[in-house]
Scaffold this active site. Structure first.
Site, PDB file in Angstrom:
ATOM      1  CE  LYS A 182      -5.820  14.057   0.161  1.00 29.18           C
ATOM      2  NZ  LYS A 182      -6.204  12.863  -0.733  1.00 29.18           N
ATOM      3  NE  ARG A 183      -3.058  10.660   9.997  1.00 33.06           N
ATOM      4  CZ  ARG A 183      -2.732   9.503  10.927  1.00 33.06           C
ATOM      5  NH1 ARG A 183      -3.600   8.795  11.079  1.00 33.06           N
ATOM      6  NH2 ARG A 183      -1.616   9.691  11.441  1.00 33.06           N
ATOM      7  CB  THR A 194      -9.950   5.118  -1.001  1.00 32.41           C
ATOM      8  OG1 THR A 194      -9.488   5.494   0.529  1.00 32.41           O
ATOM      9  CG2 THR A 194      -9.427   3.852  -1.447  1.00 32.41           C
ATOM     10  CE  LYS A 228     -13.954   6.258   0.842  1.00 31.21           C
ATOM     11  NZ  LYS A 228     -12.804   6.546   2.239  1.00 31.21           N
ATOM     12  CE  LYS A 284      -1.942  10.829   2.799  1.00 31.59           C
ATOM     13  NZ  LYS A 284      -2.732  10.170   1.869  1.00 31.59           N
ATOM     14  CG  HIS A 291      -1.763  -1.034   1.019  1.00 28.00           C
ATOM     15  ND1 HIS A 291      -3.152  -0.652   0.817  1.00 28.00           N
ATOM     16  CD2 HIS A 291      -1.960  -2.425   1.647  1.00 28.00           C
ATOM     17  CE1 HIS A 291      -4.108  -1.881   0.920  1.00 28.00           C
ATOM     18  NE2 HIS A 291      -3.013  -2.929   1.286  1.00 28.00           N
TER      19      HIS A 291
HETATM   20  C1  NBG Z   1      -2.380   3.741   1.838  1.00 26.58           C
HETATM   21  C2  NBG Z   1      -2.187   4.747   0.810  1.00 26.58           C
HETATM   22  C3  NBG Z   1      -3.354   5.029  -0.170  1.00 26.58           C
HETATM   23  C4  NBG Z   1      -4.118   3.974  -0.155  1.00 26.58           C
HETATM   24  C5  NBG Z   1      -4.322   3.143   1.003  1.00 26.58           C
HETATM   25  C6  NBG Z   1      -5.354   2.159   0.557  1.00 26.58           C
HETATM   26  C7  NBG Z   1      -0.767   3.339   3.655  1.00 26.58           C
HETATM   27  C8  NBG Z   1       0.291   2.360   4.088  1.00 26.58           C
HETATM   28  N1  NBG Z   1      -1.339   3.247   2.451  1.00 26.58           N
HETATM   29  O1  NBG Z   1      -2.888   5.848  -0.924  1.00 26.58           O
HETATM   30  O2  NBG Z   1      -1.183   5.914   1.162  1.00 26.58           O
HETATM   31  O3  NBG Z   1      -5.387   4.352  -1.006  1.00 26.58           O
HETATM   32  O4  NBG Z   1      -3.340   2.865   1.636  1.00 26.58           O
HETATM   33  O5  NBG Z   1      -4.568   1.210  -0.306  1.00 26.58           O
HETATM   34  O6  NBG Z   1      -1.525   3.514   4.829  1.00 26.58           O
END
Ligand code: NBG
Length: 821
Positions: free
Chosen positions: A556-557, A666, A670, A562, A365
């Site tokens: 987002k975080r 994701t 949405k 980002k 991920h």
């Molecule tokens: C996160 C990514 C996102 C991705 C999500 C779900 C982690 C390690 N990865 O881009 O930063 O959408 O995983 O796949 O949290």
């Protein structure tokens, strides 16, 4: 089903019957009368009433699954970010109306009870939320599956702001009771750590290793129902909680040493005490490794001993299960299964390896190399000595294979080794997962490609067929139907029902993008969602927003890759232009810029950026020169619940990470599904969103991944952008001047100098392109009907991003399993 006494919602279920069931729960479950009951009593009683209607399906699902002997998916994930459960349960059981009416009859507001639910924040962000979307889809598609994870006593911290700075509060989500879980202390399993190993020759003359651990804890399962949508199916999510094997030492207690007596209990229970609040960075802490082994050991044990029939031949394990490794967190499951097969079940090494390789698949991920987990062998050997031995053996066999294929290429063997030697001897968990996994996948096309070409290139050369892609998806049940009822109704009126489980049918909306009446009603829906959001922000945060402005959202975080900073620079530039008179305030397209973001508590730069956003907000929002043309809203504690009101209201979705850094995203999906237009880079799933919705309905800007790589390779000098770009210089100077920090020039110095002299994520390089794209956004927004038409096209062309489609792809490409109807 004759032995079941629990009710099933039938077409003839009456409001009266529901009311009686609710009052029964209130009286007997909570021990209170209606007149004396609190909102929490009522919420718990309602939850328990609704869950009654799921239980018969749950038990039936389990029975059928046992009978069918079908292959299950065991989704191993350290995080499941579920969001509130009540709404979802009401939707799955089709009880929304009856429950609403029953409560109205008792003078209770269903909405108030919904708001009483504290969401289980058992995840950080996208990875945990994805796991929740996936188990929703698996249930809805009737695929036998079990989610396995950790029941953290404290989830992701509650964020508050004090003087604009993030302050973390513990998330005591269990405080008022959790009506959705079913604890099973009798099914607890022992998980052991530490100790030593020894080898003895068994009766057949074969070496057998015995692991003698030095301490253990109990893993106690809490089961959660995972209801499918209107298909009568309820799967299971099993979350493990740590308990001491002995609650306390009575003789120590009797000797008056109270703290010592409970020390072992405290120690054991720490394992599931709290979620690590990291996102996209690893946590190299011993407790974290304990958590990881704790939950996968319990899960594998549970699957083999409790889910499989008693006499099951483990040589055929892959016919009955695929353990899906959600990132590297559960990868210690690989040596654990080997240990069980070899040490406990008497398998030969090769025999065990042949089984193991077919039972795991790995999803990566991230692309940030620093985010791939690596465990020092010193720590692994101390905590899990037998597992370290097994990892060494796997690595030896693997490197022999590499050397046989590439004689003399010792550099390659060293590059590919599961055990790294520098800077310290450590196990690369992503490599272990890649070697053991039947399949390895990334989470968007671009990400999978970069995984093959960059991060795991040697492995992709060795096993090209092992690598595949599955683009992420999101569940439309939660992120459309539950979060955006008016849009859902509008869609159903236009194209009929059925789209919620067949999201590609949204394409039937395409002609409506030109239908003036539909466009008008879509605008009405947006307006309504903005009013709802305004109400929530006012009530929750005391923030007032201009409901007529464009709602520009970045949630987002908080992470430098980002690039929330780029968004801040846009806002500061607009502000500066208004102040300087370059922009006449009456020409400004009114915007409300909404941020939502938590920073990892130990991530200094991220926390500074939060402070900066709040500081800019304070100045801009209160400057009469700006009128109501530019407002910043930064509600604290962004979570799933807030996302559900924010996303439906958004006009513009900010997906502005540096190309090549965001694995998928994701949130981007949405927003598109709820009719926001994206401004974004060619990163993660943005690429696929743009391809599907069309370049004319997407605001693209910035360097693409090859251009980023080229710029970095050729030597990137952020300060040259500062010197050459007047508006950029002015924006950074304004921040540095103390304009947002009451004249304090030091406050944001770390941010500014980082941008000028390092800027790892090329904020300054993409600044001008971003500004230009934002100018296009302003222009496009001026034509409200055309904008709405584009938004409708975004919805109609985003059906691909259903997590049901992701699950179909996993079933075909990775799991080779099928639904059981
Ligand atoms: C996160 C990514 C996102 C991705 C999500 C779900 C982690 C390690 N990865 O881009 O930063 O959408 O995983 O796949 O949290």
């Amino acid at each position: 089903m004759t032995d079941l006494v629990v009710p099933t919602p039938t077409p003839d279920l009456t409001v009266d019957a529901f009311t009686r069931a609710f009052l029964r729960e209130l009286n007997f479950g909570q021990g209170v009368e209606l007149a004396a009951s609190s909102v929490n009593d009522q919420y718990l009683a309602l939850a328990r009433t609704v869950r009654q209607f799921l239980i018969s399906r749950w038990l039936e699902t389990q029975k059928r699954q046992r009978e069918a002997q079908a292959k299950s998916i065991a989704y191993l994930s350290a995080e499941f970010l579920l969001g509130r459960q009540l709404d979802n349960a009401l939707l799955a059981t089709n009880l929304e109306e009856i429950a609403g009416e029953a409560l109205r009859g008792l003078d209770i507001d269903l909405a108030e009870l919904r708001d009483a639910e504290v969401e289980p924040g058992l995840g950080n962000g996208g990875l945990g939320r994805l796991a929740a979307c996936f188990i929703d889809s698996l249930a809805t598609m009737s695929v036998p599956s079990i989610g396995y994870g950790i029941r953290y006593e404290y989830g992701i911290f509650r964020q508050t702001f004090v003087d604009g700075k993030q302050v973390e509060q513990p998330d005591n989500w269990l405080e008022l009771g959790s009506p959705w879980e079913f604890p099973h202390p009798e099914a607890a399993v022992t998980v052991s750590f530490g100790g030593t190993t020894s080898v003895e020759v068994d009766e057949n003359g074969v070496d057998r290793t015995t692991w003698t651990p030095s301490w253990s804890v109990l893993a106690m399962p809490y089961n959660y129902m995972v209801p499918g949508y209107h298909n009568g199916r309820v799967n299971t999510l099993r979350l493990w909680s740590a308990k001491a094997t002995h609650a306390f030492d009575l003789s120590t207690f009797n000797a008056g040493e109270y703290a010592d007596a409970v020390r072992s209990q405290t120690f054991a229970e720490n394992i599931s005490k709290v979620l690590y609040p990291e996102d996209s960075t690893p946590q190299g802490k011993e407790l974290r490794l304990q958590q990881q082994y704790f939950f996968v050991a319990a899960s594998i044990r549970n699957f083999i001993d409790q889910v499989l029939p008693e006499d099951f031949d483990l040589h055929r394990l892959s016919e009955r299960v695929m353990f899906q490794l959600n990132d590297t967190h559960p990868v210690i499951a690989v040596p654990e299964l080997m240990r069980i097969l070899v040490d406990e079940k008497g398998f030969g090494w090769d025999e065990a390896w042949a089984v193991t390789r077919k039972c795991f698949a790995y999803t990566c991920h991230t692309l940030l190399p620093e985010a791939l987990e690596v465990w020092p062998t010193e720590l692994l050997g101390r905590l899990l000595p037998r597992h370290l031995e097994i990892i060494y053996q796997i690595n030896d066999d693997f490197l022999a294979e590499v050397r046989a294929a590439h004689p003399g290429d010792e550099l390659r063997a060293r590059r590919m080794s599961i055990v790294a030697e520098h800077p310290e001897r450590a196990v690369r968990m992503a490599y272990l997962a890649t070697v053991a996994g039947a399949k390895v996948n990334g989470v968007a096309e671009l990400h999978s490609q970069l995984l093959r070409d960059k991060v795991l290139d040697d492995f992709a050369t060795m096993w090209p067929e092992k690598f595949t892609n599955v683009t992420n998806g999101v569940t439309p049940r939660r992120f459309m139907r539950l979060s955006n009822p008016p849009l859902s109704r509008l869609i159903t009126e236009a194209i009929g029902s059925g789209w919620l489980t067949d999201l590609e049918r949204l394409s039937e909306l395409e002609p409506y993008a030109k239908d003036a009446e539909f466009v008008r009603r879509f605008q009405e829906v947006k307006g309504r969602n903005k009013r709802r959001l305004a109400g929530v922000l006012e009530h929750r945060d005391g923030i007032e927003i201009n409901q007529d402005a464009m709602l520009d959202v970045m949630v987002k975080r908080l992470h430098e890759y980002k690039r929330q900073m780029l968004k801040v620079l846009h806002v500061v530039t607009q502000y500066d232009r208004i102040l300087s008179g370059e922009l006449k305030v009456e020409d400004v397209t009114p915007r409300t810029v909404v941020f939502g973001a938590k920073a990892a508590p130990g991530y200094r730069m991220a926390k500074d950026i939060i402070w900066l956003i709040n500081s800019v907000a304070k100045v801009v929002n209160n400057d009469p020169a700006v009128q109501d043309k530019l407002k910043i809203a930064f509600p604290a504690n962004y979570n799933v619940t807030l996302a559900e009101t924010l996303i439906p209201a958004a006009d513009l979705s900010e997906q502005i990470s540096l190309a090549g850094k965001e694995a998928s995203g994701t949130g981007n999906m949405k927003f598109a599904l709820n009719g926001a237009l994206t401004i974004g880079t060619l990163d993660g799933a943005n690429v696929e969103i743009r391809e599907l919705v069309g370049g004319e309905n997407f605001f693209l800007f910035g360097l693409d991944e090859p251009a980023v790589a080229a710029l970095v390779d050729s030597g990137y000098h952020p300060s040259s952008y500062y010197e050459q770009n007047t508006s950029l210089r002015r924006a950074l100077d304004l921040i540095a001047s103390g304009a947002f920090s009451d004249g304090d020039r030091h406050a944001f110095e770390p941010i500014v100098s980082n941008l000028l002299y390092q800027d790892r994520f090329l904020v300054l390089a993409d600044y001008q392109a971003y500004l230009d794209a934002q100018a296009e956004v302003d222009l496009a927004y001026a034509d409200k009907d055309a904008w709405a038409g584009k938004a409708i096209l975004n919805i109609s062309r985003s059906g691909f991003f259903s997590s049901d489609r992701s699950m179909r792809d996993y079933l075909e490409r990775i799991w080779h399993a099928a639904p059981v109807h």
